[in-house]
Motif scaffolding. Structure first.
Motif, PDB file in Angstrom:
ATOM      1  N   ALA A 181       0.870  -1.186   0.000  1.00 53.08           N
ATOM      2  CA  ALA A 181       0.000   0.000   0.000  1.00 53.08           C
ATOM      3  C   ALA A 181       0.900   1.227   0.000  1.00 53.08           C
ATOM      4  CB  ALA A 181      -0.928   0.000   1.210  1.00 53.08           C
ATOM      5  N   ASN A 182       0.942   1.926  -1.115  1.00 57.12           N
ATOM      6  CA  ASN A 182       1.752   3.133  -1.243  1.00 57.12           C
ATOM      7  C   ASN A 182       0.858   4.360  -1.204  1.00 57.12           C
ATOM      8  OD1 ASN A 182       4.289   4.617  -1.963  1.00 57.12           O
ATOM      9  ND2 ASN A 182       3.061   5.149  -3.764  1.00 57.12           N
ATOM     10  N   GLU A 183       1.048   5.189  -0.202  1.00 63.42           N
ATOM     11  CA  GLU A 183       0.248   6.418  -0.018  1.00 63.42           C
ATOM     12  C   GLU A 183      -1.255   6.126  -0.055  1.00 63.42           C
ATOM     13  OE1 GLU A 183       1.434  10.247  -1.469  1.00 63.42           O
ATOM     14  OE2 GLU A 183       3.291   9.419  -2.304  1.00 63.42           O
ATOM     15  N   LEU A 184      -1.646   5.118   0.708  1.00 63.90           N
ATOM     16  CA  LEU A 184      -3.055   4.800   0.881  1.00 63.90           C
ATOM     17  C   LEU A 184      -3.564   5.246   2.240  1.00 63.90           C
ATOM     18  CD1 LEU A 184      -5.746   3.302   0.212  1.00 63.90           C
ATOM     19  CD2 LEU A 184      -4.688   1.265   1.234  1.00 63.90           C
ATOM     20  N   LEU A 185      -2.824   4.903   3.293  1.00 64.97           N
ATOM     21  CA  LEU A 185      -3.339   5.103   4.649  1.00 64.97           C
ATOM     22  C   LEU A 185      -3.513   6.572   5.008  1.00 64.97           C
ATOM     23  CD1 LEU A 185      -1.492   2.294   6.635  1.00 64.97           C
ATOM     24  CD2 LEU A 185      -3.626   2.212   5.353  1.00 64.97           C
ATOM     25  N   ASP A 186      -2.758   7.468   4.376  1.00 67.08           N
ATOM     26  CA  ASP A 186      -2.917   8.899   4.669  1.00 67.08           C
ATOM     27  C   ASP A 186      -4.272   9.432   4.228  1.00 67.08           C
ATOM     28  OD1 ASP A 186      -2.538  10.444   1.862  1.00 67.08           O
ATOM     29  OD2 ASP A 186      -1.190   8.726   1.919  1.00 67.08           O
ATOM     30  N   ASN A 187      -4.973   8.679   3.372  1.00 62.31           N
ATOM     31  CA  ASN A 187      -6.280   9.100   2.876  1.00 62.31           C
ATOM     32  C   ASN A 187      -7.447   8.429   3.588  1.00 62.31           C
ATOM     33  OD1 ASN A 187      -5.039   9.504  -0.418  1.00 62.31           O
ATOM     34  ND2 ASN A 187      -6.006  11.117   0.778  1.00 62.31           N
ATOM     35  N   LEU A 188      -7.174   7.463   4.447  1.00 62.68           N
ATOM     36  CA  LEU A 188      -8.280   6.804   5.139  1.00 62.68           C
ATOM     37  C   LEU A 188      -8.884   7.762   6.158  1.00 62.68           C
ATOM     38  CD1 LEU A 188      -7.028   3.143   5.630  1.00 62.68           C
ATOM     39  CD2 LEU A 188      -8.293   4.165   3.733  1.00 62.68           C
ATOM     40  N   PRO A 189     -10.218   7.797   6.248  1.00 59.29           N
ATOM     41  CA  PRO A 189     -10.895   8.805   7.079  1.00 59.29           C
ATOM     42  C   PRO A 189     -10.453   8.789   8.538  1.00 59.29           C
ATOM     43  CG  PRO A 189     -12.454   7.762   5.599  1.00 59.29           C
ATOM     44  CD  PRO A 189     -11.174   6.987   5.466  1.00 59.29           C
ATOM     45  N   VAL A 190     -10.362   9.983   9.107  1.00 56.89           N
ATOM     46  CA  VAL A 190      -9.923  10.162  10.493  1.00 56.89           C
ATOM     47  C   VAL A 190     -10.987  10.904  11.295  1.00 56.89           C
ATOM     48  CG1 VAL A 190      -7.481  10.219   9.846  1.00 56.89           C
ATOM     49  CG2 VAL A 190      -8.764  12.371   9.994  1.00 56.89           C
ATOM     50  N   ALA A 191     -11.006  10.634  12.597  1.00 59.17           N
ATOM     51  CA  ALA A 191     -11.760  11.482  13.527  1.00 59.17           C
ATOM     52  C   ALA A 191     -10.833  12.593  13.985  1.00 59.17           C
ATOM     53  CB  ALA A 191     -12.250  10.656  14.714  1.00 59.17           C
ATOM     54  N   LEU A 192     -11.407  13.704  14.437  1.00 59.55           N
ATOM     55  CA  LEU A 192     -10.617  14.832  14.931  1.00 59.55           C
ATOM     56  C   LEU A 192     -10.851  14.991  16.427  1.00 59.55           C
ATOM     57  CD1 LEU A 192     -11.101  17.591  12.191  1.00 59.55           C
ATOM     58  CD2 LEU A 192      -9.244  15.919  12.428  1.00 59.55           C
ATOM     59  N   ALA A 193      -9.755  14.984  17.188  1.00 57.33           N
ATOM     60  CA  ALA A 193      -9.828  15.167  18.644  1.00 57.33           C
ATOM     61  C   ALA A 193      -9.015  16.390  19.042  1.00 57.33           C
ATOM     62  CB  ALA A 193      -9.304  13.930  19.365  1.00 57.33           C
ATOM     63  N   VAL A 194      -9.584  17.232  19.886  1.00 56.30           N
ATOM     64  CA  VAL A 194      -8.925  18.446  20.371  1.00 56.30           C
ATOM     65  C   VAL A 194      -8.682  18.302  21.871  1.00 56.30           C
ATOM     66  CG1 VAL A 194      -9.158  20.937  20.706  1.00 56.30           C
ATOM     67  CG2 VAL A 194      -9.933  19.883  18.569  1.00 56.30           C
ATOM     68  N   ARG A 205     -16.338  10.148  21.486  1.00 59.77           N
ATOM     69  CA  ARG A 205     -16.721   8.742  21.559  1.00 59.77           C
ATOM     70  C   ARG A 205     -15.604   7.973  22.279  1.00 59.77           C
ATOM     71  NH1 ARG A 205     -17.439   8.327  15.264  1.00 59.77           N
ATOM     72  NH2 ARG A 205     -15.919  10.021  15.503  1.00 59.77           N
ATOM     73  N   PRO A 206     -15.925   6.916  23.003  1.00 58.14           N
ATOM     74  CA  PRO A 206     -14.908   6.204  23.793  1.00 58.14           C
ATOM     75  C   PRO A 206     -13.719   5.730  22.969  1.00 58.14           C
ATOM     76  CG  PRO A 206     -17.100   5.499  24.435  1.00 58.14           C
ATOM     77  CD  PRO A 206     -17.280   6.383  23.240  1.00 58.14           C
ATOM     78  N   GLU A 207     -13.981   5.189  21.776  1.00 54.31           N
ATOM     79  CA  GLU A 207     -12.880   4.668  20.965  1.00 54.31           C
ATOM     80  C   GLU A 207     -11.964   5.780  20.463  1.00 54.31           C
ATOM     81  OE1 GLU A 207     -16.494   4.938  18.137  1.00 54.31           O
ATOM     82  OE2 GLU A 207     -16.080   4.541  20.261  1.00 54.31           O
ATOM     83  N   VAL A 208     -12.540   6.955  20.197  1.00 58.50           N
ATOM     84  CA  VAL A 208     -11.743   8.106  19.770  1.00 58.50           C
ATOM     85  C   VAL A 208     -10.884   8.601  20.932  1.00 58.50           C
ATOM     86  CG1 VAL A 208     -11.858  10.513  18.987  1.00 58.50           C
ATOM     87  CG2 VAL A 208     -13.368   8.775  17.964  1.00 58.50           C
ATOM     88  N   GLU A 209     -11.491   8.724  22.100  1.00 62.93           N
ATOM     89  CA  GLU A 209     -10.780   9.186  23.297  1.00 62.93           C
ATOM     90  C   GLU A 209      -9.638   8.232  23.643  1.00 62.93           C
ATOM     91  OE1 GLU A 209     -12.219  11.255  27.423  1.00 62.93           O
ATOM     92  OE2 GLU A 209     -13.317   9.486  26.730  1.00 62.93           O
ATOM     93  N   LEU A 248      -8.326   5.559  13.390  1.00 60.83           N
ATOM     94  CA  LEU A 248      -8.941   4.261  13.641  1.00 60.83           C
ATOM     95  C   LEU A 248      -9.104   3.458  12.363  1.00 60.83           C
ATOM     96  CD1 LEU A 248     -11.653   5.409  16.206  1.00 60.83           C
ATOM     97  CD2 LEU A 248      -9.727   3.897  16.703  1.00 60.83           C
ATOM     98  N   SER A 249      -9.453   4.114  11.268  1.00 59.41           N
ATOM     99  CA  SER A 249      -9.669   3.391  10.007  1.00 59.41           C
ATOM    100  C   SER A 249      -8.374   2.749   9.513  1.00 59.41           C
ATOM    101  CB  SER A 249     -10.221   4.339   8.934  1.00 59.41           C
ATOM    102  OG  SER A 249     -11.515   4.778   9.263  1.00 59.41           O
ATOM    103  N   ALA A 250      -7.255   3.452   9.643  1.00 58.74           N
ATOM    104  CA  ALA A 250      -5.968   2.893   9.227  1.00 58.74           C
ATOM    105  C   ALA A 250      -5.620   1.677  10.074  1.00 58.74           C
ATOM    106  CB  ALA A 250      -4.873   3.947   9.324  1.00 58.74           C
TER     107      ALA A 250
END
Length: 348
Positions: free
Chosen positions: A139-152, A178-182, A202-204
């Motif tokens: 996988a070349n330059e795939l994981l950087d595009n998998l959707p992410v949650a944003l935590a502040v 959400r618990p998994e994000v935290e 999490l998606s990666a």
């Protein structure tokens, strides 16, 4: 109705959505950035190593040969295969026979890949692959595009940022984490300053788990920009979320969904932890070291000699072609560019 209009209408009706849901739509919807056309091409929005030089794929062929030697019916998978610019030279340089597959979510890219591989070997997701197999997954330059949650970061805790609507515009809005994000942010996103932002990948991590669940024996090669948890610390004040369009940085992600690439720096510490928890071995390299270990410097030296030979014989066109090929190959090793990309090798 544009993709932006559809998103605004949907959020007005149903309320704010997690950032990863917005990102998935913006990138992979039929009107999304990757859903509508080929992007990783010279006339597109960005170039990856395979488009820079076919020697990238040819050099990776040496790694594949090393892994599959002695295997019965080995499988080769490229995930996020795009136009086939990596697979084509790789397959042409292999010494061993493999059953080659391509995983690609983009319909235009899948159509092009079907000219390289048998159509039944071009699938939309990992679920289309054999349930179990041995071989190599790249996988070349795939994981950087998998959707992410944003935590502040807020004090000693976290707050998510979801996507809402304000005055007809998409905006980031606070949301209880959400618990998994935290949990992910606390494990892989610290230390982080007050108000700092972490892209929760999490998606990666789930993607790596899914691949290792199918791979019986062999290796997974993950090539991307990013760093370890420690290396990403200096980026956490603002986060690494950004967009690209037309080979340049683009506008902020919410402005033109479907019109820009949305990407983040990969957290390789998280991926290594997931792989090790699955019982796999891991090793991380820089791209320049990894390709050099597979003989790319020797190939560059051959091109330099070909260039000199052409110059001595008065073959101007041959000299220019060899110089161009050499320069492109050297770009793969540039320490402040592609050569600084990370290569995570996961072995089972």
């Amino acid at each position: 109705m544009t993709l932006l209009d559809r998103l605004v209408a949907s959020i007005r009706s149903g309320g704010p959505i997690p950032f990863e849901e917005f990102q998935s739509i913006a990138l992979y919807d039929e009107e999304g950035f990757f859903g509508s056309k080929l992007r990783s091409v010279k006339e597109g929005d960005f170039l990856t190593s395979p488009e820079v030089s076919p020697l990238f794929g040819e050099t990776l062929a040496r790694f594949v040969d090393q892994v599959v030697v002695g295997m019965e019916a080995p499988v080769l998978v490229e995930a996020g295969a795009g136009s086939g610019s990596l697979l084509r030279p790789l397959l042409g340089a292999l010494d061993h026979s493999v059953d080659a597959w391509a995983v690609e979510v983009s319909p235009p890219a899948r159509a092009q890949l079907s000219e390289l591989l048998k159509p039944d070997r071009v699938v939309e997701s990992l679920e289309g692959l054999p349930a179990t197999f041995s071989g190599v997954v790249i996988a070349n330059e795939l994981l950087d595009n998998l959707p992410v949650a944003l935590a502040v970061r807020t004090g000693d805790g976290w707050e998510e940022r979801w996507v809402g609507v304000e005055d007809g515009r998409l905006v980031l809005v606070p949301h209880e984490p959400r618990p998994e994000v935290e949990q992910w942010a606390s494990r892989f996103g610290l230390p982080c300053p007050e108000g700092g932002r972490v892209e929760v990948q999490l998606s990666a991590c789930e993607w790596v788990q899914a691949v290792l669940g199918r791979l019986v024996e062999g290796a997974v090669v993950l090539i991307d920009y990013g760093d370890t948890t420690e290396g990403l610390e200096r980026r956490r004040a603002d986060g690494t979320l950004r967009t690209y369009r037309g080979h340049h940085l683009g506008p902020q992600p919410l402005l033109e969904p479907g019109e820009t690439d949305i990407t983040v720096d990969v957290n390789f510490t998280a991926l290594m932890a997931i792989a090790e928890e699955a019982g796999a071995g891991v090793e991380m390299h820089s791209q320049d070291d990894f390709l050099e270990s597979l003989g790319l410097r020797d190939r560059i030296a051959e091109l330099r000699e070909r260039e000199l030979t052409a110059a001595r014989s008065g073959d101007t066109m041959g000299q220019l072609q060899a110089r161009s090929d050499r320069t492109n190959a050297e770009t793969l090793l540039h320490p402040r560019g592609l050569g600084d990309f990370k290569v995570l090798v996961v072995r089972k």
